[in-house]
Design a protein around this motif. Structure first.
Motif, PDB file in Angstrom:
ATOM      1  N   PHE A   1     -11.012 -43.426   3.432  1.00  0.00           N
ATOM      2  CA  PHE A   1     -12.402 -43.010   3.571  1.00  0.00           C
ATOM      3  C   PHE A   1     -12.749 -42.589   5.000  1.00  0.00           C
ATOM      4  CE2 PHE A   1     -12.529 -46.358   0.152  1.00  0.00           C
ATOM      5  CZ  PHE A   1     -12.575 -45.448  -0.886  1.00  0.00           C
ATOM      6  N   THR A   2     -11.772 -42.602   5.914  1.00  0.00           N
ATOM      7  CA  THR A   2     -11.959 -42.188   7.310  1.00  0.00           C
ATOM      8  C   THR A   2     -13.234 -42.818   7.893  1.00  0.00           C
ATOM      9  OG1 THR A   2     -10.990 -40.073   6.602  1.00  0.00           O
ATOM     10  CG2 THR A   2     -11.730 -40.231   8.887  1.00  0.00           C
ATOM     11  N   PRO A   3     -13.244 -44.139   8.103  1.00  0.00           N
ATOM     12  CA  PRO A   3     -14.463 -44.818   8.532  1.00  0.00           C
ATOM     13  C   PRO A   3     -15.027 -44.334   9.865  1.00  0.00           C
ATOM     14  CG  PRO A   3     -12.549 -46.270   8.664  1.00  0.00           C
ATOM     15  CD  PRO A   3     -12.130 -45.066   7.892  1.00  0.00           C
ATOM     16  N   ALA A   4     -14.171 -43.886  10.785  1.00  0.00           N
ATOM     17  CA  ALA A   4     -14.685 -43.386  12.064  1.00  0.00           C
ATOM     18  C   ALA A   4     -15.556 -42.152  11.843  1.00  0.00           C
ATOM     19  CB  ALA A   4     -13.524 -43.067  12.999  1.00  0.00           C
ATOM     20  N   TRP A   5     -15.118 -41.273  10.948  1.00  0.00           N
ATOM     21  CA  TRP A   5     -15.938 -40.105  10.629  1.00  0.00           C
ATOM     22  C   TRP A   5     -17.231 -40.539   9.941  1.00  0.00           C
ATOM     23  CZ3 TRP A   5     -18.056 -38.556   6.095  1.00  0.00           C
ATOM     24  CH2 TRP A   5     -18.700 -37.308   6.100  1.00  0.00           C
ATOM     25  N   GLN A   6     -17.142 -41.469   8.991  1.00  0.00           N
ATOM     26  CA  GLN A   6     -18.333 -41.947   8.282  1.00  0.00           C
ATOM     27  C   GLN A   6     -19.408 -42.400   9.263  1.00  0.00           C
ATOM     28  OE1 GLN A   6     -17.558 -45.102   5.562  1.00  0.00           O
ATOM     29  NE2 GLN A   6     -16.789 -43.769   3.941  1.00  0.00           N
ATOM     30  N   ALA A   7     -18.992 -43.188  10.240  1.00  0.00           N
ATOM     31  CA  ALA A   7     -19.947 -43.743  11.199  1.00  0.00           C
ATOM     32  C   ALA A   7     -20.578 -42.641  12.040  1.00  0.00           C
ATOM     33  CB  ALA A   7     -19.240 -44.755  12.103  1.00  0.00           C
ATOM     34  N   GLY A   8     -19.734 -41.761  12.577  1.00  0.00           N
ATOM     35  CA  GLY A   8     -20.260 -40.692  13.424  1.00  0.00           C
ATOM     36  C   GLY A   8     -21.181 -39.754  12.671  1.00  0.00           C
ATOM     37  N   PHE A   9     -20.805 -39.412  11.451  1.00  0.00           N
ATOM     38  CA  PHE A   9     -21.641 -38.509  10.655  1.00  0.00           C
ATOM     39  C   PHE A   9     -22.979 -39.165  10.328  1.00  0.00           C
ATOM     40  CE2 PHE A   9     -22.979 -36.332   6.735  1.00  0.00           C
ATOM     41  CZ  PHE A   9     -22.888 -35.011   7.149  1.00  0.00           C
ATOM     42  N   SER A  10     -22.961 -40.454  10.000  1.00  0.00           N
ATOM     43  CA  SER A  10     -24.203 -41.174   9.693  1.00  0.00           C
ATOM     44  C   SER A  10     -25.109 -41.234  10.911  1.00  0.00           C
ATOM     45  CB  SER A  10     -23.879 -42.585   9.195  1.00  0.00           C
ATOM     46  OG  SER A  10     -23.133 -42.533   8.007  1.00  0.00           O
ATOM     47  N   LEU A  11     -24.518 -41.491  12.082  1.00  0.00           N
ATOM     48  CA  LEU A  11     -25.313 -41.525  13.310  1.00  0.00           C
ATOM     49  C   LEU A  11     -25.918 -40.151  13.586  1.00  0.00           C
ATOM     50  CD1 LEU A  11     -24.494 -43.214  16.678  1.00  0.00           C
ATOM     51  CD2 LEU A  11     -25.071 -40.795  16.644  1.00  0.00           C
ATOM     52  N   VAL A  12     -25.118 -39.100  13.436  1.00  0.00           N
ATOM     53  CA  VAL A  12     -25.623 -37.744  13.675  1.00  0.00           C
ATOM     54  C   VAL A  12     -26.760 -37.413  12.711  1.00  0.00           C
ATOM     55  CG1 VAL A  12     -25.042 -35.281  13.589  1.00  0.00           C
ATOM     56  CG2 VAL A  12     -23.472 -36.886  14.699  1.00  0.00           C
ATOM     57  N   ARG A  13     -26.638 -37.825  11.450  1.00  0.00           N
ATOM     58  CA  ARG A  13     -27.701 -37.554  10.489  1.00  0.00           C
ATOM     59  C   ARG A  13     -28.983 -38.298  10.879  1.00  0.00           C
ATOM     60  NH1 ARG A  13     -27.559 -34.923   5.641  1.00  0.00           N
ATOM     61  NH2 ARG A  13     -26.242 -33.622   6.979  1.00  0.00           N
ATOM     62  N   ALA A  14     -28.868 -39.541  11.316  1.00  0.00           N
ATOM     63  CA  ALA A  14     -30.047 -40.270  11.788  1.00  0.00           C
ATOM     64  C   ALA A  14     -30.677 -39.560  12.987  1.00  0.00           C
ATOM     65  CB  ALA A  14     -29.662 -41.706  12.160  1.00  0.00           C
ATOM     66  N   TYR A  15     -29.838 -39.088  13.890  1.00  0.00           N
ATOM     67  CA  TYR A  15     -30.306 -38.348  15.074  1.00  0.00           C
ATOM     68  C   TYR A  15     -31.061 -37.086  14.660  1.00  0.00           C
ATOM     69  CZ  TYR A  15     -29.915 -35.382  19.256  1.00  0.00           C
ATOM     70  OH  TYR A  15     -30.171 -34.545  20.317  1.00  0.00           O
ATOM     71  N   ASP A  16     -30.480 -36.332  13.720  1.00  0.00           N
ATOM     72  CA  ASP A  16     -31.115 -35.080  13.300  1.00  0.00           C
ATOM     73  C   ASP A  16     -32.476 -35.320  12.673  1.00  0.00           C
ATOM     74  OD1 ASP A  16     -29.097 -33.453  14.217  1.00  0.00           O
ATOM     75  OD2 ASP A  16     -28.106 -33.236  12.288  1.00  0.00           O
ATOM     76  N   VAL A  17     -32.559 -36.298  11.783  1.00  0.00           N
ATOM     77  CA  VAL A  17     -33.837 -36.576  11.129  1.00  0.00           C
ATOM     78  C   VAL A  17     -34.853 -37.084  12.143  1.00  0.00           C
ATOM     79  CG1 VAL A  17     -34.996 -37.991   9.383  1.00  0.00           C
ATOM     80  CG2 VAL A  17     -32.775 -36.946   8.874  1.00  0.00           C
ATOM     81  N   ALA A  18     -34.408 -37.922  13.077  1.00  0.00           N
ATOM     82  CA  ALA A  18     -35.304 -38.428  14.112  1.00  0.00           C
ATOM     83  C   ALA A  18     -35.817 -37.313  15.015  1.00  0.00           C
ATOM     84  CB  ALA A  18     -34.588 -39.483  14.957  1.00  0.00           C
ATOM     85  N   HIS A  19     -35.071 -36.208  15.071  1.00  0.00           N
ATOM     86  CA  HIS A  19     -35.471 -35.083  15.924  1.00  0.00           C
ATOM     87  C   HIS A  19     -36.039 -33.913  15.132  1.00  0.00           C
ATOM     88  CE1 HIS A  19     -33.156 -37.398  18.835  1.00  0.00           C
ATOM     89  NE2 HIS A  19     -33.813 -36.745  19.758  1.00  0.00           N
TER      90      HIS A  19
ATOM     91  N   GLY B   1     -15.899 -44.708  15.837  1.00  0.00           N
ATOM     92  CA  GLY B   1     -16.535 -43.422  15.600  1.00  0.00           C
ATOM     93  C   GLY B   1     -17.985 -43.397  16.032  1.00  0.00           C
ATOM     94  N   ALA B   2     -18.712 -44.477  15.759  1.00  0.00           N
ATOM     95  CA  ALA B   2     -20.122 -44.549  16.136  1.00  0.00           C
ATOM     96  C   ALA B   2     -20.290 -44.468  17.649  1.00  0.00           C
ATOM     97  CB  ALA B   2     -20.734 -45.840  15.603  1.00  0.00           C
ATOM     98  N   ARG B   3     -19.448 -45.187  18.375  1.00  0.00           N
ATOM     99  CA  ARG B   3     -19.529 -45.179  19.841  1.00  0.00           C
ATOM    100  C   ARG B   3     -19.319 -43.781  20.411  1.00  0.00           C
ATOM    101  NH1 ARG B   3     -19.735 -49.999  22.371  1.00  0.00           N
ATOM    102  NH2 ARG B   3     -19.384 -51.843  21.057  1.00  0.00           N
ATOM    103  N   GLN B   4     -18.301 -43.114  19.897  1.00  0.00           N
ATOM    104  CA  GLN B   4     -17.991 -41.793  20.436  1.00  0.00           C
ATOM    105  C   GLN B   4     -19.051 -40.763  20.065  1.00  0.00           C
ATOM    106  OE1 GLN B   4     -13.906 -40.531  19.983  1.00  0.00           O
ATOM    107  NE2 GLN B   4     -13.106 -42.536  20.504  1.00  0.00           N
ATOM    108  N   ALA B   5     -19.628 -40.889  18.872  1.00  0.00           N
ATOM    109  CA  ALA B   5     -20.707 -39.986  18.479  1.00  0.00           C
ATOM    110  C   ALA B   5     -21.949 -40.222  19.338  1.00  0.00           C
ATOM    111  CB  ALA B   5     -21.034 -40.175  17.007  1.00  0.00           C
ATOM    112  N   ALA B   6     -22.282 -41.496  19.569  1.00  0.00           N
ATOM    113  CA  ALA B   6     -23.440 -41.818  20.400  1.00  0.00           C
ATOM    114  C   ALA B   6     -23.268 -41.283  21.817  1.00  0.00           C
ATOM    115  CB  ALA B   6     -23.656 -43.333  20.428  1.00  0.00           C
ATOM    116  N   GLU B   7     -22.079 -41.426  22.356  1.00  0.00           N
ATOM    117  CA  GLU B   7     -21.808 -40.910  23.701  1.00  0.00           C
ATOM    118  C   GLU B   7     -21.969 -39.395  23.747  1.00  0.00           C
ATOM    119  OE1 GLU B   7     -18.254 -40.923  27.100  1.00  0.00           O
ATOM    120  OE2 GLU B   7     -17.917 -41.838  25.136  1.00  0.00           O
TER     121      GLU B   7
END
Length: 395
Positions: free
Chosen positions: A270-288, A46-52
């Motif tokens: 717990f759908t870990p792929a979603w967890q990872a992508g959502f966490s990455l997106v939240r880090a991205y949003d706060v960083a921006h 999930g993290a990889r696909q969100a980052a891409e």
């Protein structure tokens, strides 16, 4: 040579070498235990696909369960210029260290699963968002939900075995609280044994073997996670006991298959792929530049009860190489009006979450948080996030 000349020279070199002259991608770093574990392998996907999707360079580091190596991984990536971090903590004491190191580097950290009791993200600095948010499933409620499903399957009566994880861990404490809450509502369910299975299949199988010998009548088994549950199931089957319902929590692929085969009653995914992508997106949003409110700094993430009734729909939803999540649509900066979390997300009551942990002398939760909490932020934010939840996970 002045800056204009330097840029011109760099452009000429790029043309001569055939290279493109583009800004280096921002770096997002996921740090967790091991890629050999199915849960974290799905998390990585999930993290990889969100980052891409967000145009980020993705780096993954593992620590093999070594808390000191985790700190070293953070230090090395900060030295290399990384600014966005997310993942769990191998020891809750690491949370404060990681948050402080990322703050000093001007970066953003999103913690998942493991929080240091009585260390709120705002405690890392009220004037910054370096410790952006903490996310976790609601361990107590998830255990409560699946325990009640198990007790109903048992006919609301009978002898229960509870095989736990590691004594003292945050997930261990919260899940046991959930089981105990359910037991209070089912007075004819008798807890006849509660022993640690250390979160793994081998230890739990041995524990279950011993409990079978010691207890002639067992009517249900609660495993603290899927590995514990599967180990218990194997011991029961080896003893010729094939009709005793067993549950776990995680939603591993092996468990899904066992549910389809009728050998395992239920899991909480717990759908870990979603967890990872959502966490990455939240880090991205706060960083921006997006600034979460005080009540949004600690949030629960939804989980799904999986039984024979919905296992086919759930696994079909997640099958294939490309995950069914629109990562850009999750973003509050890219979609400020029509963002979609694509799962249930709601605020944590920090005092309730940490009620079993000793509060440091003189500590009080941040005034920014207590003010929002007192004004009813939990219900307001829960309603807001639910109203934006459009692309839904099968339930």
């Amino acid at each position: 040579m002045n800056m204009k000349s330097l840029l011109g020279l760099a452009g000429a070199i790029a043309i001569l070498t055939g290279a493109s002259w583009t800004r280096a991608a921002e770096v997002s770093v996921a740090e967790f235990t091991s890629l050999d574990n199915e849960y974290w392998s799905n998390f990585d996907k999930g993290a990889r696909q969100a980052a891409e999707a967000l145009g980020l360079e993705y780096r993954v580091l593992t620590n093999g369960g070594d808390a000191s190596k985790q700190i070293g991984n953070y230090e090395a990536q900060i030295t290399a210029g990384a600014k966005m971090f997310f993942g769990n903590a191998q020891d809750v004491g690491n949370v404060k260290q990681m948050a402080e190191k990322v703050k000093a580097a001007g970066g953003t950290y999103v913690g998942i699963w493991d929080a240091l009791p009585w260390f709120h993200p705002i405690d890392n600095g009220a004037d910054n968002y370096a410790y952006a948010t903490f996310f976790a499933p609601d361990g107590e409620d998830n255990a409560y939900v699946i325990a009640k499903a198990l007790f109903e399957k048992m006919g609301k009566k009978g002898n229960l075995v509870h095989i736990t994880g590691y004594p003292g861990s945050s997930a261990e404490i919260s899940r046991t609280l959930g089981v105990d809450k359910a037991l209070k509502e089912y007075p004819e369910i008798k807890l006849i044994a509660r022993q640690p299975g250390n979160w793994n299949q081998i230890d739990s199988r041995k524990v279950m073997e011993d409990l079978i010998v010691a207890n002639p009548q067992i009517d249900g088994v609660f495993g603290q996670n899927d590995s514990v549950g599967v180990g218990a199931m194997q011991a029961l089957e080896d003893a010729g006991l094939k009709d005793i319902p067993v549950v776990g929590l995680d939603g591993n692929a092996e468990t899904m298959d066992l549910i389809k085969e009728g050998r395992f009653f239920a899991t909480m995914s717990f759908t870990p792929a979603w967890q990872a992508g959502f966490s990455l997106v939240r880090a991205y949003d706060v960083a921006h530049g997006w600034k979460p409110g005080a009540c949004e700094r600690m949030m629960y993430m939804g989980a799904t009860l999986i039984t024979a009734e919905n296992v086919e729909a759930y696994t079909k939803f997640l099958e294939g190489d490309k995950l069914p999540f629109d990562w850009k649509k999750m973003s509050r900066t890219l979609n400020p009006d029509n963002w979609d979390p694509q799962n249930h997300v709601w605020p944590i009551d920090a005092a309730q979450m940490w009620r079993t942990a000793e509060k440091p002398a003189g500590y009080e939760l941040p005034k920014e948080y207590t003010a929002e909490f007192g004004a009813g932020c939990v219900d307001k934010l829960k309603a807001d996030y639910e109203s934006h939840y459009k692309s839904r996970i099968p339930e």
